[in-house]
Design a protein around this motif. Structure first.
Motif, PDB file in Angstrom:
ATOM      1  N   LEU A   1       0.829  -1.210   0.000  1.00 55.50           N
ATOM      2  CA  LEU A   1       0.000   0.000   0.000  1.00 55.50           C
ATOM      3  C   LEU A   1       0.863   1.260   0.000  1.00 55.50           C
ATOM      4  N   SER A   2       2.108   1.147  -0.337  1.00 54.01           N
ATOM      5  CA  SER A   2       3.017   2.296  -0.286  1.00 54.01           C
ATOM      6  C   SER A   2       2.679   3.318  -1.360  1.00 54.01           C
ATOM      7  N   ASP A   3       3.146   4.549  -1.132  1.00 55.70           N
ATOM      8  CA  ASP A   3       3.042   5.626  -2.123  1.00 55.70           C
ATOM      9  C   ASP A   3       1.610   5.901  -2.550  1.00 55.70           C
ATOM     10  N   ASN A   4       0.726   5.932  -1.566  1.00 54.51           N
ATOM     11  CA  ASN A   4      -0.633   6.392  -1.773  1.00 54.51           C
ATOM     12  C   ASN A   4      -0.801   7.703  -1.011  1.00 54.51           C
ATOM     13  N   ARG A   5      -2.050   8.042  -0.695  1.00 53.61           N
ATOM     14  CA  ARG A   5      -2.339   9.233   0.101  1.00 53.61           C
ATOM     15  C   ARG A   5      -3.152   8.857   1.327  1.00 53.61           C
ATOM     16  N   LEU A   6      -2.875   7.675   1.850  1.00 57.13           N
ATOM     17  CA  LEU A   6      -3.639   7.164   2.982  1.00 57.13           C
ATOM     18  C   LEU A   6      -3.457   8.041   4.214  1.00 57.13           C
ATOM     19  N   ALA A   7      -4.580   8.553   4.706  1.00 60.88           N
ATOM     20  CA  ALA A   7      -4.573   9.322   5.945  1.00 60.88           C
ATOM     21  C   ALA A   7      -5.402   8.622   7.009  1.00 60.88           C
ATOM     22  N   THR A   8      -6.238   7.668   6.591  1.00 59.37           N
ATOM     23  CA  THR A   8      -7.124   6.963   7.515  1.00 59.37           C
ATOM     24  C   THR A   8      -7.098   5.470   7.239  1.00 59.37           C
ATOM     25  N   VAL A   9      -6.886   4.705   8.299  1.00 57.32           N
ATOM     26  CA  VAL A   9      -6.981   3.251   8.231  1.00 57.32           C
ATOM     27  C   VAL A   9      -7.960   2.818   9.311  1.00 57.32           C
ATOM     28  N   ALA A  10      -9.006   2.114   8.918  1.00 62.82           N
ATOM     29  CA  ALA A  10     -10.038   1.694   9.880  1.00 62.82           C
ATOM     30  C   ALA A  10      -9.466   0.708  10.886  1.00 62.82           C
ATOM     31  N   ALA A  11     -10.023   0.725  12.100  1.00 60.47           N
ATOM     32  CA  ALA A  11      -9.520  -0.133  13.184  1.00 60.47           C
ATOM     33  C   ALA A  11      -9.564  -1.607  12.808  1.00 60.47           C
ATOM     34  N   GLY A  12     -10.537  -1.997  12.014  1.00 60.95           N
ATOM     35  CA  GLY A  12     -10.664  -3.406  11.649  1.00 60.95           C
ATOM     36  C   GLY A  12     -10.152  -3.729  10.264  1.00 60.95           C
ATOM     37  N   ALA A  13      -9.334  -2.847   9.692  1.00 62.71           N
ATOM     38  CA  ALA A  13      -8.879  -3.041   8.314  1.00 62.71           C
ATOM     39  C   ALA A  13      -8.098  -4.331   8.132  1.00 62.71           C
ATOM     40  N   PHE A  14      -7.344  -4.737   9.161  1.00 60.86           N
ATOM     41  CA  PHE A  14      -6.520  -5.942   9.040  1.00 60.86           C
ATOM     42  C   PHE A  14      -7.130  -7.136   9.764  1.00 60.86           C
ATOM     43  N   ARG A  15      -8.350  -6.980  10.233  1.00 65.69           N
ATOM     44  CA  ARG A  15      -8.996  -8.062  10.977  1.00 65.69           C
ATOM     45  C   ARG A  15      -9.182  -9.278  10.073  1.00 65.69           C
ATOM     46  N   GLY A  16      -8.786 -10.408  10.573  1.00 62.03           N
ATOM     47  CA  GLY A  16      -8.955 -11.650   9.813  1.00 62.03           C
ATOM     48  C   GLY A  16      -7.743 -12.051   9.002  1.00 62.03           C
ATOM     49  N   LEU A  17      -6.749 -11.179   8.881  1.00 61.24           N
ATOM     50  CA  LEU A  17      -5.536 -11.546   8.139  1.00 61.24           C
ATOM     51  C   LEU A  17      -4.682 -12.463   9.013  1.00 61.24           C
TER      52      LEU A  17
END
Length: 428
Positions: free
Chosen positions: A324-340
């Protein structure tokens, strides 16, 4: 070690890197044909699978013999290379003409193996094996008028082709790999692939395609690798990909994609690699990954994504590599990685992250302890306050897997600006 340097470069040609080194221009067309000839024959005898492709390899001593027979040309004004300039030398006392004799013997051996050395620069290289013929057309070769009926591998690359007739493949029903990279193809006929239902690999890298005709893949149920890298696609339609039932590797990187339609991958249950990197994507449909059941690699780097929500990755518990590098991410949801459960690599570098919600990192669960290939959160303007306590604990527990520590620094508050994030995490 001129010989070894060239061999390494020629031994790792693949659909992701097909450029020849600059020194390749020093080789005469005759040498190109013979080295490629050996390479393709060798790949058929001992296939080495890389993302479903079979990159050719070759014997290093072949180049040593060619150096002595003056098939290697030196730059203007430079002394012609000799065997004395290579690390692999003929034994002392050998007649200086012996290498020429060995070279002729080599041509005899390769011919016995089914290789057809063709010194006509306008002709494509053809080699045979028990599985079928392989045809390779590179400059200065021209598009062939006919192809062997048993052709299973066809490469027509760097030929500046803008169009191909709909019947180009009508005489090669057994074709399994088709490489058309580095041309200028602007369009393809919907009937182009009808004669080749056994096709498994299609490489269209570096062309000028702005669209694909609906129905192009209507008989391509066997296709498992589709590379559309570095074309001019600004959008996609799900109908363009109908008929692909075995697709495992899809590369759409380096295009101009601005959005993706819902349900694009709904029927691609076998997809294991998806590359959408280096496009212009600002958002992704929440259901993008609800079709694949075996996704392992996801490339989203080099886009314009601003938010990573909770739903996107949820259907992919087997995901191992996330870029996910070199984007404009300013927000990542708390559960974005849930289940990985099996994540081995996470790259969030060079975004606009200042903070992350509590629980984001712990939701990685066991994967956080087994992230074999590491993680990178550098190049973000982190605000190093108590809101990062959760991240601090995770960093200390996994610091041995952290990339670019020196570039992972605090942008604030003022008292901590410029300090390494890991150092702040270790402090009481």
């Amino acid at each position: 070690m001129v010989e070894i340097w060239i061999v390494v470069r020629l031994s790792h040609r693949s659909h992701r890197a097909r450029h020849r080194p600059a020194d390749w221009n020093r080789l005469t067309p005759r040498l190109k044909l013979w080295t490629d000839s050996l390479a393709y024959t060798h790949s058929l005898q001992k296939p080495q699978v890389v993302h479903g492709l079979q990159p050719p390899r070759m014997f290093g001593w072949f180049l040593v013999l060619l150096a002595r027979t003056s098939l290697l040309e030196s730059p203007e004004g430079a002394e012609a290379p000799t065997l004395q300039g290579l690390q692999c030398q003929l034994p002392a006392g050998w007649d200086p003409h012996l290498s020429r004799i060995l070279f002729l013997l080599l041509l005899f051996v390769t011919s016995a193996q089914g290789v057809t050395p063709n010194l006509n620069p306008d002709a494509c290289l053809v080699s045979q094996s028990s599985n079928g013929s392989s045809v390779s057309c590179h400059p200065p070769a021209k598009l062939p008028h006919s192809l062997p009926a048993d052709t299973i591998y066809l490469a027509m690359e760097f030929l500046n082709l803008t169009q191909l007739p709909a019947n180009t493949l009508q005489d090669v029903p057994n074709l399994q790999e088709l490489h058309l990279s580095s041309n200028q193809l602007e369009d393809l006929s919907a009937k182009f692939l009808l004669p080749v239902p056994q096709l498994k690999v299609l490489d269209l890298t570096r062309n000028s395609l702005t669209r694909l005709p609906a129905g192009l893949f209507q008989v391509s149920a066997a296709l498992h690798t589709l590379v559309l890298k570095e074309n001019r696609l600004k959008g996609l339609e799900a109908s363009w990909l109908h008929g692909l039932k075995a697709l495992g590797h899809l590369d759409l990187s380096g295009n101009e994609l601005q959005m993706l339609p819902p349900g694009l991958l709904a029927n691609f249950t076998d997809l294991h690699t998806l590359d959408l990197g280096n496009n212009h994507l600002k958002t992704l449909p929440p259901d993008l990954l609800r079709g694949p059941l075996k996704l392992e690699r996801l490339h989203l780097e080099g886009n314009r994504l601003q938010v990573l929500g909770e739903e996107l990755l949820e259907p992919q518990p087997k995901l191992r590599y996330l870029f996910l590098s070199d984007n404009r991410l300013a927000t990542v949801a708390a559960g974005a990685f849930r289940g990985l459960q099996r994540l081995d690599m996470l790259d969030l570098s060079n975004n606009l992250l200042t903070t992350v919600p509590e629980g984001l990192w712990t939701s990685l669960g066991k994967a956080a302890g087994n992230m074999k290939d590491g993680f990178d959160i550098s190049g973000n303007p982190w605000i190093c306050d108590r809101k990062l306590d959760d991240l601090y604990q995770w960093l200390v527990a996994n610091e041995d897997k952290m990339f670019s520590r020196n570039d992972t620094r605090c942008a604030g508050p003022r008292a901590l600006k410029g300090q390494m994030l890991l150092a702040v995490a270790r402090s009481p």
